[in-house]
Design a protein around this motif. Structure first.
Motif, PDB file in Angstrom:
ATOM      1  N   ARG A   1       8.689 -43.031   5.634  1.00  0.00           N
ATOM      2  CA  ARG A   1       9.746 -42.106   5.118  1.00  0.00           C
ATOM      3  C   ARG A   1       9.109 -41.079   4.113  1.00  0.00           C
ATOM      4  NH1 ARG A   1      14.008 -41.170   8.079  1.00  0.00           N
ATOM      5  NH2 ARG A   1      14.981 -43.433   8.481  1.00  0.00           N
ATOM      6  N   ASP A   2       7.663 -41.263   3.484  1.00  0.00           N
ATOM      7  CA  ASP A   2       6.653 -40.552   3.383  1.00  0.00           C
ATOM      8  C   ASP A   2       6.351 -39.598   4.001  1.00  0.00           C
ATOM      9  OD1 ASP A   2       7.499 -41.536   0.047  1.00  0.00           O
ATOM     10  OD2 ASP A   2       6.602 -42.754   1.351  1.00  0.00           O
ATOM     11  N   ARG A   3       5.857 -40.067   5.565  1.00  0.00           N
ATOM     12  CA  ARG A   3       5.562 -39.248   6.287  1.00  0.00           C
ATOM     13  C   ARG A   3       4.135 -40.012   6.247  1.00  0.00           C
ATOM     14  NH1 ARG A   3       8.230 -33.634   7.103  1.00  0.00           N
ATOM     15  NH2 ARG A   3      11.082 -34.796   7.939  1.00  0.00           N
ATOM     16  N   VAL A   4       3.422 -40.972   5.642  1.00  0.00           N
ATOM     17  CA  VAL A   4       2.004 -41.945   5.974  1.00  0.00           C
ATOM     18  C   VAL A   4       1.971 -42.845   6.640  1.00  0.00           C
ATOM     19  CG1 VAL A   4       0.574 -42.847   4.516  1.00  0.00           C
ATOM     20  CG2 VAL A   4       1.994 -40.687   3.604  1.00  0.00           C
ATOM     21  N   ARG A   5       1.675 -42.483   7.814  1.00  0.00           N
ATOM     22  CA  ARG A   5       1.155 -43.651   8.327  1.00  0.00           C
ATOM     23  C   ARG A   5       0.064 -44.499   8.542  1.00  0.00           C
ATOM     24  NH1 ARG A   5      -1.445 -41.859  12.629  1.00  0.00           N
ATOM     25  NH2 ARG A   5      -2.292 -39.973  12.245  1.00  0.00           N
ATOM     26  N   VAL A   6       0.499 -45.915   9.500  1.00  0.00           N
ATOM     27  CA  VAL A   6      -0.093 -46.128   8.490  1.00  0.00           C
ATOM     28  C   VAL A   6      -0.550 -48.026   9.980  1.00  0.00           C
ATOM     29  CG1 VAL A   6      -0.137 -49.001   7.118  1.00  0.00           C
ATOM     30  CG2 VAL A   6       0.683 -47.227   6.326  1.00  0.00           C
ATOM     31  N   LEU A   7      -1.656 -47.772   9.961  1.00  0.00           N
ATOM     32  CA  LEU A   7      -2.362 -48.267  11.404  1.00  0.00           C
ATOM     33  C   LEU A   7      -3.243 -49.866  11.460  1.00  0.00           C
ATOM     34  CD1 LEU A   7      -2.397 -45.309  12.979  1.00  0.00           C
ATOM     35  CD2 LEU A   7      -0.240 -46.733  14.070  1.00  0.00           C
ATOM     36  N   GLY A   8      -3.266 -50.551  12.734  1.00  0.00           N
ATOM     37  CA  GLY A   8      -4.861 -51.748  12.462  1.00  0.00           C
ATOM     38  C   GLY A   8      -5.060 -51.520  14.415  1.00  0.00           C
ATOM     39  N   ILE A   9      -6.699 -51.887  13.737  1.00  0.00           N
ATOM     40  CA  ILE A   9      -7.293 -52.186  14.997  1.00  0.00           C
ATOM     41  C   ILE A   9      -8.202 -53.415  14.872  1.00  0.00           C
ATOM     42  CG2 ILE A   9      -9.578 -50.973  15.564  1.00  0.00           C
ATOM     43  CD1 ILE A   9      -9.340 -48.625  14.248  1.00  0.00           C
ATOM     44  N   ASN A  10      -7.580 -54.058  15.979  1.00  0.00           N
ATOM     45  CA  ASN A  10      -7.445 -55.345  16.165  1.00  0.00           C
ATOM     46  C   ASN A  10      -9.459 -55.227  17.018  1.00  0.00           C
ATOM     47  OD1 ASN A  10      -6.138 -57.294  15.038  1.00  0.00           O
ATOM     48  ND2 ASN A  10      -4.755 -57.725  16.972  1.00  0.00           N
ATOM     49  N   LEU A  11     -10.387 -55.515  16.113  1.00  0.00           N
ATOM     50  CA  LEU A  11     -11.636 -55.484  17.035  1.00  0.00           C
ATOM     51  C   LEU A  11     -12.385 -56.668  17.041  1.00  0.00           C
ATOM     52  CD1 LEU A  11     -13.350 -52.763  17.107  1.00  0.00           C
ATOM     53  CD2 LEU A  11     -14.883 -53.773  14.891  1.00  0.00           C
ATOM     54  N   GLY A  12     -12.996 -56.228  18.590  1.00  0.00           N
ATOM     55  CA  GLY A  12     -14.369 -57.311  19.637  1.00  0.00           C
ATOM     56  C   GLY A  12     -14.852 -57.564  18.845  1.00  0.00           C
ATOM     57  N   TRP A  13     -16.017 -58.582  19.008  1.00  0.00           N
ATOM     58  CA  TRP A  13     -17.493 -58.385  19.024  1.00  0.00           C
ATOM     59  C   TRP A  13     -18.021 -57.032  18.617  1.00  0.00           C
ATOM     60  CZ3 TRP A  13     -20.384 -63.300  21.847  1.00  0.00           C
ATOM     61  CH2 TRP A  13     -21.585 -63.647  20.921  1.00  0.00           C
ATOM     62  N   THR A  14     -18.093 -57.084  17.691  1.00  0.00           N
ATOM     63  CA  THR A  14     -19.058 -55.669  17.365  1.00  0.00           C
ATOM     64  C   THR A  14     -20.203 -56.209  17.048  1.00  0.00           C
ATOM     65  OG1 THR A  14     -17.050 -54.594  17.478  1.00  0.00           O
ATOM     66  CG2 THR A  14     -18.789 -53.243  16.935  1.00  0.00           C
ATOM     67  N   TRP A  15     -21.775 -55.220  17.760  1.00  0.00           N
ATOM     68  CA  TRP A  15     -22.524 -55.376  16.464  1.00  0.00           C
ATOM     69  C   TRP A  15     -22.653 -54.523  15.721  1.00  0.00           C
ATOM     70  CZ3 TRP A  15     -26.515 -51.918  14.963  1.00  0.00           C
ATOM     71  CH2 TRP A  15     -27.629 -52.868  14.237  1.00  0.00           C
ATOM     72  N   THR A  16     -23.271 -54.928  14.664  1.00  0.00           N
ATOM     73  CA  THR A  16     -23.350 -54.469  13.228  1.00  0.00           C
ATOM     74  C   THR A  16     -24.748 -55.150  12.335  1.00  0.00           C
ATOM     75  OG1 THR A  16     -21.954 -55.543  11.725  1.00  0.00           O
ATOM     76  CG2 THR A  16     -20.977 -53.932  12.720  1.00  0.00           C
ATOM     77  N   PRO A  17     -25.586 -54.445  11.768  1.00  0.00           N
ATOM     78  CA  PRO A  17     -26.367 -55.773  11.266  1.00  0.00           C
ATOM     79  C   PRO A  17     -26.026 -56.496  10.242  1.00  0.00           C
ATOM     80  CG  PRO A  17     -26.434 -52.974  10.242  1.00  0.00           C
ATOM     81  CD  PRO A  17     -25.919 -53.259  11.468  1.00  0.00           C
ATOM     82  N   GLY A  18     -25.094 -56.554   9.899  1.00  0.00           N
ATOM     83  CA  GLY A  18     -24.145 -57.690   9.372  1.00  0.00           C
ATOM     84  C   GLY A  18     -23.734 -58.605  10.537  1.00  0.00           C
ATOM     85  N   GLU A  19     -23.565 -58.330  11.390  1.00  0.00           N
ATOM     86  CA  GLU A  19     -24.124 -59.423  12.476  1.00  0.00           C
ATOM     87  C   GLU A  19     -24.613 -59.805  13.279  1.00  0.00           C
ATOM     88  OE1 GLU A  19     -21.387 -61.519  15.382  1.00  0.00           O
ATOM     89  OE2 GLU A  19     -20.862 -60.685  12.546  1.00  0.00           O
ATOM     90  N   GLN A  20     -26.137 -58.596  13.185  1.00  0.00           N
ATOM     91  CA  GLN A  20     -27.401 -59.273  13.580  1.00  0.00           C
ATOM     92  C   GLN A  20     -27.963 -60.359  12.703  1.00  0.00           C
ATOM     93  OE1 GLN A  20     -28.979 -58.331  16.190  1.00  0.00           O
ATOM     94  NE2 GLN A  20     -30.619 -58.600  16.112  1.00  0.00           N
TER      95      GLN A  20
END
Length: 258
Positions: A171-190
């Motif tokens: 009702r404040d017209r603010v949207r909230v969403l989520g992303i279920n991320l799959g296996w992603t390469w990042t420096p931390g994952e490396q």
């Protein structure tokens, strides 16, 4: 997105850094970057400045709730109204049923659940109408391998929290969403895959080749989705949890050895 302001946690590297770069490409002109690695964020802020973005840096360990509640309000006052919050920071610390200590449990929930909750709490009053909050969760919110049991629980909690926040703020017209991320390469994952799991340095290429689409996800993939979700093209969308993965949850892989 010109004249819009974004807050990005976990901005020092990986997905958070890619989101900052992509939002700059989309025209966002003001950012607050949050991470515990201040040096890397300072470098990113300098690059963004060269692209016409005013980027403030808040060096903060999100496990430190006292620091978050103390330092974030002042930083918010400094940037003014907010259009986008990307809760990207997270810990993938290993821990299963048998070996998760109370300290590991508390740390994972502090970073992956408590921090995004209070970021949303503090940022919500600063959001312009039409603003959007995007929480990066994980495909492991559906359940994961034994050694990531506690991590999976935090992401399931974040999914529920995302939907509840969307209901709270609609009702404040603010949207909230989520992303279920799959296996992603990042420096931390490396670092995790080579130092914890003993994979060779080129695991990204070898493992990626066996994936259905021939590669792992890269940070630019969720960054592109964040750009869409933050745009007017998604303006009638809230409470959705989007699976960003090349595997389909709840199904069996028909070629697991490929």
């Amino acid at each position: 997105m010109t004249q819009k302001t974004a807050i990005i946690t976990g901005a020092a590297q990986g997905v958070g850094e890619a989101i900052a770069e992509r939002l700059a490409t989309e025209g966002v002109t003001r950012m607050l970057l949050i991470d515990r690695n201040g040096a890397a964020m300072t470098d990113l802020a300098a690059r963004l400045k060269g692209r016409g973005v005013v980027a403030d840096v808040l060096t903060l360990d999100l496990a430190d709730i006292d620091g978050l509640m103390r330092d974030l309000p002042a930083a918010l006052d400094g940037i003014g109204p907010v259009d986008i919050l990307a809760n990207t920071a997270g810990s993938t610390l290993r821990g299963g049923l048998a070996d998760t200590t109370p300290e590991i449990f508390d740390l994972l929930f502090a970073i992956n659940v408590r921090a995004p909750f209070f970021l949303m709490q503090l940022v919500a009053p600063k959001m312009r109408e039409g603003g959007v909050m995007i929480n990066v969760t994980s495909m492991l919110a559906y359940g994961g391998p034994p050694f990531l049991m506690t991590y999976s629980a935090t992401k399931a909690a974040l999914v529920a929290m995302t939907k509840s926040a969307a209901n709270t703020l609609k009702r404040d017209r603010v949207r909230v969403l989520g992303i279920n991320l799959g296996w992603t390469w990042t420096p931390g994952e490396q670092e995790i895959q080579t130092k914890v799991h003993g994979l060779p340095d080129n695991w990204r290429e070898t493992v990626g080749a066996s994936q259905p689409f021939g590669r792992l996800l890269m940070p630019e993939d969720p960054a592109a989705l964040v750009a869409f979700l933050a745009s007017k093209d998604a303006c009638m969308m809230t409470g959705a949890i989007i699976d960003l993965d090349q595997f389909v949850a709840g199904t069996v892989d028909d070629n697991p050895g490929a």
